[in-house]
Design a protein around this motif. Structure first.
Motif, mmCIF file in Angstrom:
data_model
loop_
_atom_site.group_PDB
_atom_site.id
_atom_site.type_symbol
_atom_site.label_atom_id
_atom_site.label_comp_id
_atom_site.label_asym_id
_atom_site.label_seq_id
_atom_site.Cartn_x
_atom_site.Cartn_y
_atom_site.Cartn_z
ATOM 1 N N ALA A 115 -0.307 -1.016 -5.740
ATOM 2 C CA ALA A 115 -1.240 -0.936 -4.614
ATOM 3 C C ALA A 115 -2.233 -2.100 -4.629
ATOM 4 O O ALA A 115 -2.625 -2.604 -3.582
ATOM 5 N N SER A 134 1.363 3.998 -3.171
ATOM 6 C CA SER A 134 0.678 5.246 -2.842
ATOM 7 C C SER A 134 1.272 6.430 -3.607
ATOM 8 O O SER A 134 2.408 6.369 -4.088
ATOM 9 N N ASP A 139 3.028 6.147 -6.702
ATOM 10 C CA ASP A 139 1.726 6.506 -7.281
ATOM 11 C C ASP A 139 1.317 5.497 -8.354
ATOM 12 O O ASP A 139 1.055 5.855 -9.515
ATOM 13 N N ALA A 195 0.840 -1.210 0.000
ATOM 14 C CA ALA A 195 0.000 0.000 0.000
ATOM 15 C C ALA A 195 0.868 1.250 0.000
ATOM 16 O O ALA A 195 0.575 2.227 -0.709
#
Length: 263
Positions: free
Chosen positions: A243, A233, A238, A229
């Motif tokens: 994720a 993130s 990103d 996670a």
């Protein structure tokens, strides 16, 4: 009067011819412009396609080189088959580093000096980190795809769960970019406090099977979920692919485990 009419008619014919010539010339210019734009568009598309293919080929070449270099890490591990697996355990099997010399012997059954153990372990993890840094940088530059990088994130996590890596990372980290530190620092901090210090203070819940101390699988999976996670993130990569990596693995899991599964 007749001469005037003839003159006027002649002027009209000349004006008409001139107008036709102008219209024809304009249409020709417009047609030529359209043809040039179409030709330019085709050329641009061909150039973009060539660039895309060249980039794809470059990505394949880069990944192949990474795979070759990673094989050298595995070869190093195989050459030190007694020592490296001990460093790769989740928890230190001894209370003091020097005590490893009593636990690990070389291929001749001889005791290994603690300084040699430290040197071998450092070289092993430096080789890992050099590859990790390259892979992370290439992902930032979009030179390796997200689904390919996902397999490296799995390697990142497994490495950070090794006590030998965590014991060395504090000394290694200034040799590497902020990009790699933002990957390893949070998990190392959490595991040193939650695993290593807690284990040293006898307040860590351990697995009950096996002769050496180990962390429960439930604890490992909880940490794994938090790690993916974080890496996926916006604060780090990103990347929705990263994720959602574990959820996708679970969704496509094999229906049955092999009866002799050994991992």
């Amino acid at each position: 009067m007749i001469e005037m009419v003839k003159l006027f008619a002649g002027l009209l014919l000349q004006a008409g011819a001139l107008a036709f010539t102008i219209i024809w010339a304009v249409r020709q210019l417009l047609a030529e412009g359209r043809q040039r734009r179409e030709a330019q568009s085709i050329a641009d598309a061909q150039r973009e396609e060539a660039d895309r293919k060249a980039l794809d080929a470059r990505k394949v070449e880069i990944y192949q080189r990474l795979e070759i270099e990673s094989n050298r890490v595995f070869e190093f591990e195989a050459r030190h088959a007694k020592l490296v697996p001990t460093m790769k355990r989740r928890l230190a099997p001894v209370g003091r580093f020097d005590d490893l010399a009593d636990l690990v012997r070389n291929e001749h059954g001889e005791r290994i000096d603690p300084r040699q153990i430290a040197m071998i372990a450092r070289k092993y993890y430096e080789m890992n980190c050099n590859l990790f840094e390259i892979a992370a940088r290439l992902r930032k530059l979009d030179l390796i795809d997200a689904d390919v990088f996902g397999s490296w994130v799995a390697w990142y996590f497994d490495t950070c769960t090794e006590w030998g890596f965590r014991a060395l990372w504090g000394d290694l980290r200034d040799n590497y970019t902020p990009n790699l530190r933002e990957i390893f620092d949070p998990l190392c901090i959490a595991l040193i406090d939650g695993w290593d210090v807690a284990h040293a203070q006898a307040r860590l819940t351990l697995r009950t099977d096996g002769d050496l101390p180990d962390v429960t699988e439930e604890e490992v999976e909880r940490r794994r979920g938090d790690f993916y996670a974080l890496i996926g993130s916006p604060a780090v990569f990103d990347c929705p692919t990263i994720a959602g990596w574990l959820a996708e693995v679970e969704r496509t899991r094999l229906p049955h485990a092999h009866p002799l599964a050994y991992c």
